[in-house]
Design an enzyme around this catalytic site. Structure first.
Site, PDB file in Angstrom:
ATOM      1  N   GLU A  44     -12.278  10.209  77.763  1.00 31.61           N
ATOM      2  CA  GLU A  44     -13.034  11.206  76.998  1.00 31.61           C
ATOM      3  C   GLU A  44     -13.939  11.970  77.973  1.00 31.61           C
ATOM      4  O   GLU A  44     -14.543  11.371  78.846  1.00 31.61           O
ATOM      5  CB  GLU A  44     -13.850  10.476  75.913  1.00 31.61           C
ATOM      6  N   ASP A  95      -7.708  18.823  70.867  1.00 26.95           N
ATOM      7  CA  ASP A  95      -8.196  20.175  70.581  1.00 26.95           C
ATOM      8  C   ASP A  95      -6.990  21.115  70.572  1.00 26.95           C
ATOM      9  O   ASP A  95      -6.241  21.160  71.555  1.00 26.95           O
ATOM     10  CB  ASP A  95      -9.197  20.612  71.666  1.00 26.95           C
TER      11      ASP A  95
HETATM   12  C1  LIG Z   1     -10.498  16.878  68.114  1.00 26.11           C
HETATM   13  S1  LIG Z   1     -11.233  15.534  68.950  1.00 26.11           S
HETATM   14  C2  LIG Z   1     -10.205  14.145  68.459  1.00 26.11           C
HETATM   15  C3  LIG Z   1     -10.843  12.814  68.772  1.00 26.11           C
HETATM   16  C4  LIG Z   1     -10.006  11.590  68.394  1.00 26.11           C
HETATM   17  N1  LIG Z   1      -8.764  11.531  69.164  1.00 26.11           N
HETATM   18  C5  LIG Z   1      -9.722  11.583  66.933  1.00 26.11           C
HETATM   19  O1  LIG Z   1      -8.576  11.863  66.568  1.00 26.11           O
HETATM   20  O2  LIG Z   1     -10.650  11.320  66.171  1.00 26.11           O
HETATM   21  C6  LIG Z   1     -10.689  15.815  70.602  1.00 26.11           C
HETATM   22  C7  LIG Z   1     -11.412  14.953  71.621  1.00 26.11           C
HETATM   23  O3  LIG Z   1     -10.816  15.104  72.885  1.00 26.11           O
HETATM   24  C8  LIG Z   1     -11.819  15.354  73.858  1.00 26.11           C
HETATM   25  N2  LIG Z   1     -11.156  16.180  74.873  1.00 26.11           N
HETATM   26  C9  LIG Z   1     -10.674  17.431  74.719  1.00 26.11           C
HETATM   27  N3  LIG Z   1     -10.053  17.844  75.824  1.00 26.11           N
HETATM   28  C10 LIG Z   1     -10.165  16.833  76.721  1.00 26.11           C
HETATM   29  C11 LIG Z   1      -9.719  16.659  78.059  1.00 26.11           C
HETATM   30  N4  LIG Z   1      -9.032  17.612  78.674  1.00 26.11           N
HETATM   31  N5  LIG Z   1      -9.995  15.498  78.675  1.00 26.11           N
HETATM   32  C12 LIG Z   1     -10.700  14.514  78.041  1.00 26.11           C
HETATM   33  N6  LIG Z   1     -11.138  14.625  76.771  1.00 26.11           N
HETATM   34  C13 LIG Z   1     -10.866  15.763  76.115  1.00 26.11           C
HETATM   35  C14 LIG Z   1     -12.916  16.069  73.117  1.00 26.11           C
HETATM   36  O4  LIG Z   1     -14.165  15.937  73.765  1.00 26.11           O
HETATM   37  C15 LIG Z   1     -12.870  15.350  71.782  1.00 26.11           C
HETATM   38  O5  LIG Z   1     -13.670  14.193  71.765  1.00 26.11           O
END
Ligand SMILES: C[S@@+](CC[C@H](N)C(=O)[O-])C[C@H]1O[C@@H](n2cnc3c(N)ncnc32)[C@H](O)[C@@H]1O
Length: 200
Positions: A58, A108
């Site tokens: 994360e 995302d």
């Molecule tokens: C939409 S949330 C989904 C979180 C979790 N997987 C869920 O389904 O509840 C996307 C998560 O991915 C993290 N994130 C987005 N792009 C990332 C990257 N390139 N590397 C690490 N974390 C990332 C964001 O900070 C966020 O916490």
């Protein structure tokens, strides 16, 4: 267990990890949850499968801190969290042929056209990294509420020669809902899912 540190910080960010650096029980299957958010899925999986190890990745400090505290409170020693970017982690850091399942759940979606290149599934470093770090029969599991992202992901991975699509019927194995998945379902959205296996 007293000195177990749920937060994993590599001693060197520029070389591949060995399984023993992540977990003492390095002979157990390793699963990785990319963009693990608040760690709901990670902790439930670790609790359900004590014979496996789980690493959450994360990038947001606040979420990493929350996940680390959640793991500590749960008393689990088979889950850890790493604050890093997913594509780099998969492309360069994870142990070669060392990950049995890699989960990308509700990433995302980057819906604006000018942001499409930020999508993880379309990133060549990520795609190549998956082949590099999965075990010979390792799996990549993906869920999203965004139909367009799903179309892009399936279009790409269905065509990659190194992967084959597997069936994934509902309830075929324990797979808890993530925090975002619960929110999208409550809002009446549909969750799309696909599962691929690396060809041996
Ligand atoms: C939409 S949330 C989904 C979180 C979790 N997987 C869920 O389904 O509840 C996307 C998560 O991915 C993290 N994130 C987005 N792009 C990332 C990257 N390139 N590397 C690490 N974390 C990332 C964001 O900070 C966020 O916490």
């Amino acid at each position: 267990m007293g000195d177990f540190e749920p937060r994993f910080t590599p001693t060197d960010y520029f070389r591949e990890l060995t399984p023993g650096e992540l977990f003492q029980a390095s002979d157990r299957p390793l699963e990785v949850d990319l963009g693990c958010g608040d760690g709901t899925f990670l902790v439930e999986m670790a609790r359900h499968y004590p014979e496996r190890c789980f690493l959450g990745v994360e990038r947001l400090e606040g979420r990493v801190d929350k996940v680390a505290r959640k793991i500590k409170r749960s008393g689990l020693t088979n889950a850890r969290v790493l604050r890093l970017e997913s594509s780099y982690t998969v492309g360069w850091l994870l142990p070669a042929a060392g990950v049995s399942r890699l989960h990308l759940l509700c990433p995302d979606p980057w819906p604006k056209k000018k942001h499409h290149r930020r999508r993880l599934v379309a990133d060549l470093e990520f795609q190549g990294g998956l082949e590099r770090c999965l075990t010979p029969d390792g799996e990549f599991l993906h869920k999203t509420d965004n139909p367009e992202y799903f179309e892009v992901a399936t279009g790409l991975f269905d065509q990659l020669p190194a992967f084959q699509r597997l069936d994934w019927p509902e309830d075929s194995f324990f797979y808890p809902r993530t925090d975002f998945e619960k929110q999208w379902l409550a809002a009446g959205r549909t969750i799309h899912r696909a599962r691929w296996q690396l060809k041996k």
